[in-house]
Write an enzyme that holds these catalytic residues in place. Structure first.
Site, PDB file in Angstrom:
ATOM      1  N   GLY A  65       0.844  -1.186   0.000  1.00  0.00           N
ATOM      2  CA  GLY A  65       0.000   0.000   0.000  1.00  0.00           C
ATOM      3  C   GLY A  65       0.875   1.229   0.000  1.00  0.00           C
ATOM      4  O   GLY A  65       1.629   1.458  -0.941  1.00  0.00           O
ATOM      5  N   HIS A  66       0.784   2.006   1.060  1.00  0.00           N
ATOM      6  CA  HIS A  66       1.524   3.266   1.180  1.00  0.00           C
ATOM      7  C   HIS A  66       1.249   4.159  -0.024  1.00  0.00           C
ATOM      8  O   HIS A  66       2.160   4.708  -0.630  1.00  0.00           O
ATOM      9  CB  HIS A  66       3.023   3.021   1.374  1.00  0.00           C
ATOM     10  CG  HIS A  66       3.340   2.447   2.709  1.00  0.00           C
ATOM     11  ND1 HIS A  66       3.479   3.219   3.833  1.00  0.00           N
ATOM     12  CD2 HIS A  66       3.499   1.171   3.113  1.00  0.00           C
ATOM     13  CE1 HIS A  66       3.730   2.446   4.862  1.00  0.00           C
ATOM     14  NE2 HIS A  66       3.733   1.194   4.458  1.00  0.00           N
ATOM     15  N   HIS A  67      -0.032   4.273  -0.343  1.00  0.00           N
ATOM     16  CA  HIS A  67      -0.461   5.169  -1.414  1.00  0.00           C
ATOM     17  C   HIS A  67      -1.959   5.448  -1.264  1.00  0.00           C
ATOM     18  O   HIS A  67      -2.647   4.793  -0.493  1.00  0.00           O
ATOM     19  CB  HIS A  67      -0.173   4.576  -2.800  1.00  0.00           C
ATOM     20  CG  HIS A  67      -1.019   3.386  -3.136  1.00  0.00           C
ATOM     21  ND1 HIS A  67      -0.629   2.100  -2.848  1.00  0.00           N
ATOM     22  CD2 HIS A  67      -2.237   3.292  -3.725  1.00  0.00           C
ATOM     23  CE1 HIS A  67      -1.575   1.263  -3.249  1.00  0.00           C
ATOM     24  NE2 HIS A  67      -2.560   1.968  -3.787  1.00  0.00           N
ATOM     25  N   ALA A  68      -2.403   6.429  -2.010  1.00  0.00           N
ATOM     26  CA  ALA A  68      -3.826   6.717  -2.180  1.00  0.00           C
ATOM     27  C   ALA A  68      -4.055   6.844  -3.680  1.00  0.00           C
ATOM     28  O   ALA A  68      -3.108   7.015  -4.448  1.00  0.00           O
ATOM     29  CB  ALA A  68      -4.210   8.011  -1.471  1.00  0.00           C
ATOM     30  N   THR A  92      -3.708   4.070   2.269  1.00  0.00           N
ATOM     31  CA  THR A  92      -3.780   2.735   2.870  1.00  0.00           C
ATOM     32  C   THR A  92      -2.386   2.188   3.140  1.00  0.00           C
ATOM     33  O   THR A  92      -1.432   2.470   2.413  1.00  0.00           O
ATOM     34  CB  THR A  92      -4.514   1.732   1.964  1.00  0.00           C
ATOM     35  OG1 THR A  92      -3.838   1.644   0.708  1.00  0.00           O
ATOM     36  CG2 THR A  92      -5.960   2.103   1.757  1.00  0.00           C
TER      37      THR A  92
END
Length: 137
Positions: free
Chosen positions: A50-53, A98
């Site tokens: 994740g570590h993104h939107a 997330t």
């Protein structure tokens, strides 16, 4: 007002004697038309995903096997979810950061509202916070 992540249930039929079928048919609560389906498997323990939107893409995330801990941040609210069975999914709206943590042997299925576009991704948390703060106002 921007959407908030939430859990939803899928239709399941069958029995322990013959097995189960879980389907999005009758899952009228999926709030978008599904454009893309992908899955993630063999994620080593300790690796965070994740570590993104996404600016426009909405998603439903399902743990087909194992479990997935999901931390969400809409810029207004942070929440934690744990997906542990395939008849439950997590709705992730657009503009929601997330972070995903997979158990050993976990397989994630993701249903999305758009086709893949790298331009849709926000991969810098500070940029996400700045953009999210403009949506709130």
């Amino acid at each position: 007002m921007p959407a908030t992540p939430y859990l939803l249930s899928f239709h399941r039929v069958g029995s322990p004697e013959v097995g189960f079928i879980t389907s999005t048919q009758l899952a009228e609560n999926i709030p978008f038309e599904i454009k893309r389906v992908f899955w993630t498997q063999d994620t080593p323990l300790g690796v965070e995903r994740g570590h993104h939107a996404n600016m426009a893409t909405e998603e439903v995330l399902i743990a087909l096997s194992g479990s997935i801990k999901v931390l969400t941040d809409t810029g207004r609210e942070k929440q934690g979810f744990e997906l542990t069975h395939p008849q439950e999914g997590l709705y992730i709206p657009a503009m929601c950061w997330t972070e995903l943590y997979f158990s050993e042997g976990a397989t994630a299925l993701c249903l999305t509202s758009t086709d893949f576009s790298e331009a849709d991704y926000i991969r810098d948390y500070n940029r996400f916070r700045k953009l999210a703060s403009h949506i709130e106002s």
